[in-house]
Design an enzyme around this catalytic site. Sequence first.
Site, PDB file in Angstrom:
ATOM      1  N   ARG A   1     -11.178   7.158 -50.982  1.00  0.00           N
ATOM      2  CA  ARG A   1     -10.546   5.871 -51.247  1.00  0.00           C
ATOM      3  C   ARG A   1     -11.624   4.859 -51.650  1.00  0.00           C
ATOM      4  O   ARG A   1     -12.817   5.072 -51.434  1.00  0.00           O
ATOM      5  CB  ARG A   1      -9.796   5.383 -50.019  1.00  0.00           C
ATOM      6  CG  ARG A   1      -8.560   6.205 -49.686  1.00  0.00           C
ATOM      7  CD  ARG A   1      -7.953   5.772 -48.360  1.00  0.00           C
ATOM      8  NE  ARG A   1      -7.540   4.376 -48.393  1.00  0.00           N
ATOM      9  CZ  ARG A   1      -7.152   3.692 -47.313  1.00  0.00           C
ATOM     10  NH1 ARG A   1      -7.175   4.270 -46.123  1.00  0.00           N
ATOM     11  NH2 ARG A   1      -6.773   2.431 -47.420  1.00  0.00           N
TER      12      ARG A   1
ATOM     13  N   SER B   1     -12.092   1.842 -50.471  1.00  0.00           N
ATOM     14  CA  SER B   1     -12.416   0.837 -49.462  1.00  0.00           C
ATOM     15  C   SER B   1     -13.874   0.961 -49.019  1.00  0.00           C
ATOM     16  O   SER B   1     -14.478   2.033 -49.118  1.00  0.00           O
ATOM     17  CB  SER B   1     -11.498   0.998 -48.249  1.00  0.00           C
ATOM     18  OG  SER B   1     -11.835   2.174 -47.527  1.00  0.00           O
TER      19      SER B   1
ATOM     20  N   LYS C   1      -7.897  11.285 -39.245  1.00  0.00           N
ATOM     21  CA  LYS C   1      -6.673  10.687 -38.707  1.00  0.00           C
ATOM     22  C   LYS C   1      -5.743  10.185 -39.809  1.00  0.00           C
ATOM     23  O   LYS C   1      -4.552   9.978 -39.572  1.00  0.00           O
ATOM     24  CB  LYS C   1      -7.003   9.549 -37.738  1.00  0.00           C
ATOM     25  CG  LYS C   1      -7.581   8.296 -38.371  1.00  0.00           C
ATOM     26  CD  LYS C   1      -7.905   7.260 -37.306  1.00  0.00           C
ATOM     27  CE  LYS C   1      -8.440   5.960 -37.920  1.00  0.00           C
ATOM     28  NZ  LYS C   1      -7.422   5.270 -38.727  1.00  0.00           N
ATOM     29  N   ASP C   2      -6.275  10.005 -41.020  1.00  0.00           N
ATOM     30  CA  ASP C   2      -5.459   9.528 -42.134  1.00  0.00           C
ATOM     31  C   ASP C   2      -4.821  10.662 -42.934  1.00  0.00           C
ATOM     32  O   ASP C   2      -4.011  10.403 -43.830  1.00  0.00           O
ATOM     33  CB  ASP C   2      -6.293   8.655 -43.076  1.00  0.00           C
ATOM     34  CG  ASP C   2      -6.722   7.347 -42.426  1.00  0.00           C
ATOM     35  OD1 ASP C   2      -6.025   6.904 -41.483  1.00  0.00           O
ATOM     36  OD2 ASP C   2      -7.744   6.778 -42.842  1.00  0.00           O
TER      37      ASP C   2
ATOM     38  N   THR D   1      -1.927  -5.290 -35.156  1.00  0.00           N
ATOM     39  CA  THR D   1      -2.045  -3.853 -35.388  1.00  0.00           C
ATOM     40  C   THR D   1      -0.762  -3.351 -36.029  1.00  0.00           C
ATOM     41  O   THR D   1       0.321  -3.821 -35.701  1.00  0.00           O
ATOM     42  CB  THR D   1      -2.313  -3.062 -34.092  1.00  0.00           C
ATOM     43  OG1 THR D   1      -2.405  -1.666 -34.418  1.00  0.00           O
ATOM     44  CG2 THR D   1      -1.189  -3.245 -33.083  1.00  0.00           C
TER      45      THR D   1
ATOM     46  N   SER E   1      -0.221   0.037 -36.126  1.00  0.00           N
ATOM     47  CA  SER E   1      -0.072   1.389 -35.596  1.00  0.00           C
ATOM     48  C   SER E   1       0.961   1.403 -34.479  1.00  0.00           C
ATOM     49  O   SER E   1       0.818   0.701 -33.472  1.00  0.00           O
ATOM     50  CB  SER E   1      -1.425   1.884 -35.057  1.00  0.00           C
ATOM     51  OG  SER E   1      -1.253   2.978 -34.190  1.00  0.00           O
TER      52      SER E   1
ATOM     53  N   ARG F   1       1.446   3.803 -32.453  1.00  0.00           N
ATOM     54  CA  ARG F   1       0.760   4.366 -31.296  1.00  0.00           C
ATOM     55  C   ARG F   1       0.058   3.270 -30.494  1.00  0.00           C
ATOM     56  O   ARG F   1       0.161   3.212 -29.261  1.00  0.00           O
ATOM     57  CB  ARG F   1      -0.266   5.404 -31.784  1.00  0.00           C
ATOM     58  CG  ARG F   1      -1.217   5.930 -30.711  1.00  0.00           C
ATOM     59  CD  ARG F   1      -2.277   6.812 -31.335  1.00  0.00           C
ATOM     60  NE  ARG F   1      -3.115   6.103 -32.285  1.00  0.00           N
ATOM     61  CZ  ARG F   1      -4.173   5.384 -31.967  1.00  0.00           C
ATOM     62  NH1 ARG F   1      -4.537   5.263 -30.703  1.00  0.00           N
ATOM     63  NH2 ARG F   1      -4.885   4.766 -32.901  1.00  0.00           N
ATOM     64  N   ARG F   2      -0.656   2.392 -31.189  1.00  0.00           N
ATOM     65  CA  ARG F   2      -1.364   1.318 -30.503  1.00  0.00           C
ATOM     66  C   ARG F   2      -0.396   0.282 -29.950  1.00  0.00           C
ATOM     67  O   ARG F   2      -0.600  -0.233 -28.837  1.00  0.00           O
ATOM     68  CB  ARG F   2      -2.351   0.648 -31.464  1.00  0.00           C
ATOM     69  CG  ARG F   2      -3.570   1.507 -31.792  1.00  0.00           C
ATOM     70  CD  ARG F   2      -4.385   0.889 -32.897  1.00  0.00           C
ATOM     71  NE  ARG F   2      -5.593   1.655 -33.193  1.00  0.00           N
ATOM     72  CZ  ARG F   2      -6.205   1.666 -34.374  1.00  0.00           C
ATOM     73  NH1 ARG F   2      -5.714   0.950 -35.377  1.00  0.00           N
ATOM     74  NH2 ARG F   2      -7.293   2.396 -34.553  1.00  0.00           N
TER      75      ARG F   2
ATOM     76  N   ARG G   1      -2.069  -5.893 -42.166  1.00  0.00           N
ATOM     77  CA  ARG G   1      -2.402  -4.996 -43.268  1.00  0.00           C
ATOM     78  C   ARG G   1      -3.815  -5.233 -43.735  1.00  0.00           C
ATOM     79  O   ARG G   1      -4.437  -6.233 -43.425  1.00  0.00           O
ATOM     80  CB  ARG G   1      -1.451  -5.223 -44.451  1.00  0.00           C
ATOM     81  CG  ARG G   1      -0.155  -4.478 -44.409  1.00  0.00           C
ATOM     82  CD  ARG G   1       0.372  -4.300 -45.817  1.00  0.00           C
ATOM     83  NE  ARG G   1      -0.517  -3.466 -46.604  1.00  0.00           N
ATOM     84  CZ  ARG G   1      -0.419  -3.309 -47.934  1.00  0.00           C
ATOM     85  NH1 ARG G   1       0.502  -3.937 -48.608  1.00  0.00           N
ATOM     86  NH2 ARG G   1      -1.248  -2.521 -48.570  1.00  0.00           N
ATOM     87  N   GLY G   2      -4.316  -4.278 -44.537  1.00  0.00           N
ATOM     88  CA  GLY G   2      -5.615  -4.450 -45.174  1.00  0.00           C
ATOM     89  C   GLY G   2      -6.692  -3.593 -44.545  1.00  0.00           C
ATOM     90  O   GLY G   2      -6.529  -3.033 -43.459  1.00  0.00           O
ATOM     91  N   ASN G   3      -7.823  -3.492 -45.260  1.00  0.00           N
ATOM     92  CA  ASN G   3      -8.945  -2.743 -44.719  1.00  0.00           C
ATOM     93  C   ASN G   3      -9.616  -3.550 -43.604  1.00  0.00           C
ATOM     94  O   ASN G   3      -9.205  -4.678 -43.302  1.00  0.00           O
ATOM     95  CB  ASN G   3      -9.937  -2.364 -45.824  1.00  0.00           C
ATOM     96  CG  ASN G   3     -10.503  -3.573 -46.547  1.00  0.00           C
ATOM     97  OD1 ASN G   3     -10.844  -4.578 -45.928  1.00  0.00           O
ATOM     98  ND2 ASN G   3     -10.628  -3.491 -47.863  1.00  0.00           N
TER      99      ASN G   3
ATOM    100  N   THR H   1     -10.761  -7.082 -44.537  1.00  0.00           N
ATOM    101  CA  THR H   1      -9.625  -7.988 -44.740  1.00  0.00           C
ATOM    102  C   THR H   1      -9.032  -8.410 -43.403  1.00  0.00           C
ATOM    103  O   THR H   1      -8.716  -9.587 -43.180  1.00  0.00           O
ATOM    104  CB  THR H   1      -8.550  -7.306 -45.594  1.00  0.00           C
ATOM    105  OG1 THR H   1      -9.104  -6.980 -46.872  1.00  0.00           O
ATOM    106  CG2 THR H   1      -7.344  -8.212 -45.784  1.00  0.00           C
ATOM    107  N   ARG H   2      -8.890  -7.473 -42.497  1.00  0.00           N
ATOM    108  CA  ARG H   2      -8.313  -7.796 -41.193  1.00  0.00           C
ATOM    109  C   ARG H   2      -9.215  -8.749 -40.397  1.00  0.00           C
ATOM    110  O   ARG H   2      -8.732  -9.661 -39.723  1.00  0.00           O
ATOM    111  CB  ARG H   2      -8.056  -6.510 -40.404  1.00  0.00           C
ATOM    112  CG  ARG H   2      -7.020  -5.621 -41.056  1.00  0.00           C
ATOM    113  CD  ARG H   2      -6.682  -4.404 -40.216  1.00  0.00           C
ATOM    114  NE  ARG H   2      -5.795  -3.504 -40.950  1.00  0.00           N
ATOM    115  CZ  ARG H   2      -5.046  -2.567 -40.401  1.00  0.00           C
ATOM    116  NH1 ARG H   2      -5.071  -2.393 -39.088  1.00  0.00           N
ATOM    117  NH2 ARG H   2      -4.275  -1.787 -41.142  1.00  0.00           N
TER     118      ARG H   2
ATOM    119  N   CYS I   1       2.174   7.750 -39.145  1.00  0.00           N
ATOM    120  CA  CYS I   1       1.651   6.451 -38.698  1.00  0.00           C
ATOM    121  C   CYS I   1       2.679   5.640 -37.917  1.00  0.00           C
ATOM    122  O   CYS I   1       2.313   4.814 -37.093  1.00  0.00           O
ATOM    123  CB  CYS I   1       1.190   5.646 -39.915  1.00  0.00           C
ATOM    124  SG  CYS I   1      -0.374   6.214 -40.613  1.00  0.00           S
TER     125      CYS I   1
END
Length: 376
Positions: A104, A106, A177-178, A211, A213, A215-216, A233-235, A238-239, A324
């Site tokens: 990717r 990023s 994980k992705d 978040t 996720s 799961r989180r 959202r975002g990498n 960005t976050r 996800c």
Amino acid sequence: MIMLRPARESSIPERTAFSTDKRKSWATLLVRSTAPVKSFEGMADVRDFVSAGSIKAESSDTRRAVVGSKSSGIVKFSAPIRICDESIALTEGEELLRIKIGTRSSPLALAQVKVIADMIRASWPDVEIVPVPIRTSGDKNMAAFSSDPQGIKGMFTHEIEEALRRGEIDIAVHSLKDLPANIAPDLPIVAYSKRGDPRDALIGDCGVIGTSSARRRVQLARLYPNSKIVPVRGNIGTRLRKLDAGEYTGLVLSVAGLERLGFSQRIARIFTVDEIVPSPGQGILACQGRSDSDYPYLECVNDDDARDCAVAERSFSRCLGSGCNIPAGAYAEVDGEHLTLRGFFADGGRIKRAMFSGKRCEAESIGVRLAEVIMS
């Protein structure tokens, strides 16, 4: 093109293309031919010989004599070599292996490629490694939450996998994980890196936590019942900018990702794997390749412990059909020949946790068994 010439001496002259593996007693060379030539008179395509199995090494370790395939044109051998019962030596015209690694676009993805590239260069200093950033559908447009359990992860890998199929890249590097739990059989995982820190971390405070996720979200709600948990959202960069702008008071991100980007100093709290069970494969980098190719240069990347843990965790995830947006997590640990897998799953309002242990050689079945226990 690889130039070949008959040679009476049963040796290959030293050239800058050679890379000596200090852990073994033989020198190795990676080459790639650029055009097929079927005749052995003067020049030949190494892929013809590899596919015919006619490259032999006069070595006591014949298993290490050659690694290659007709499609990849990659050969790894130890001197002296015989082709068609004729000793040969390399002359001018060889081309050093150029490895194109897709990922990717990023900053984190490119940092992860550097991790893999550095490991390859440590054992193969003469290869050329070229990162190939690929903008995926998920990078372009993705809803914060998707109704498709597998869709989100697939949106971050589809274009990369297609480039791999077309031969535009040699391997792809992903955060494991992705990767969806089910991947195409023609594009297997060919190496698992040594695992980084698998845990999640809080940056900032627990007032309004960002978040996306599932799961989180579920596990954070149990730890911080009075906090507001909202999608983000975002990498990572960005976050963090959104956090600094006041859109949130806290974020939960993976420790491994923060460390790889140099943001570990911003961590306020690291959650234990019992407080927040990690995502399957979290902290591991996966190298994805083609099933009809060989990757001798990834031997230095592959980690047996990470592989066995990943197999168990992804088996658990696959049985649950989790992506996800399904709240599930899995984390395995190995101790000698023993493997212990802990799992988490939220079914409606119920949170289920369990552990299962067994022999690490049965990692796949351990994941299946744990899923059965949790779903019972």
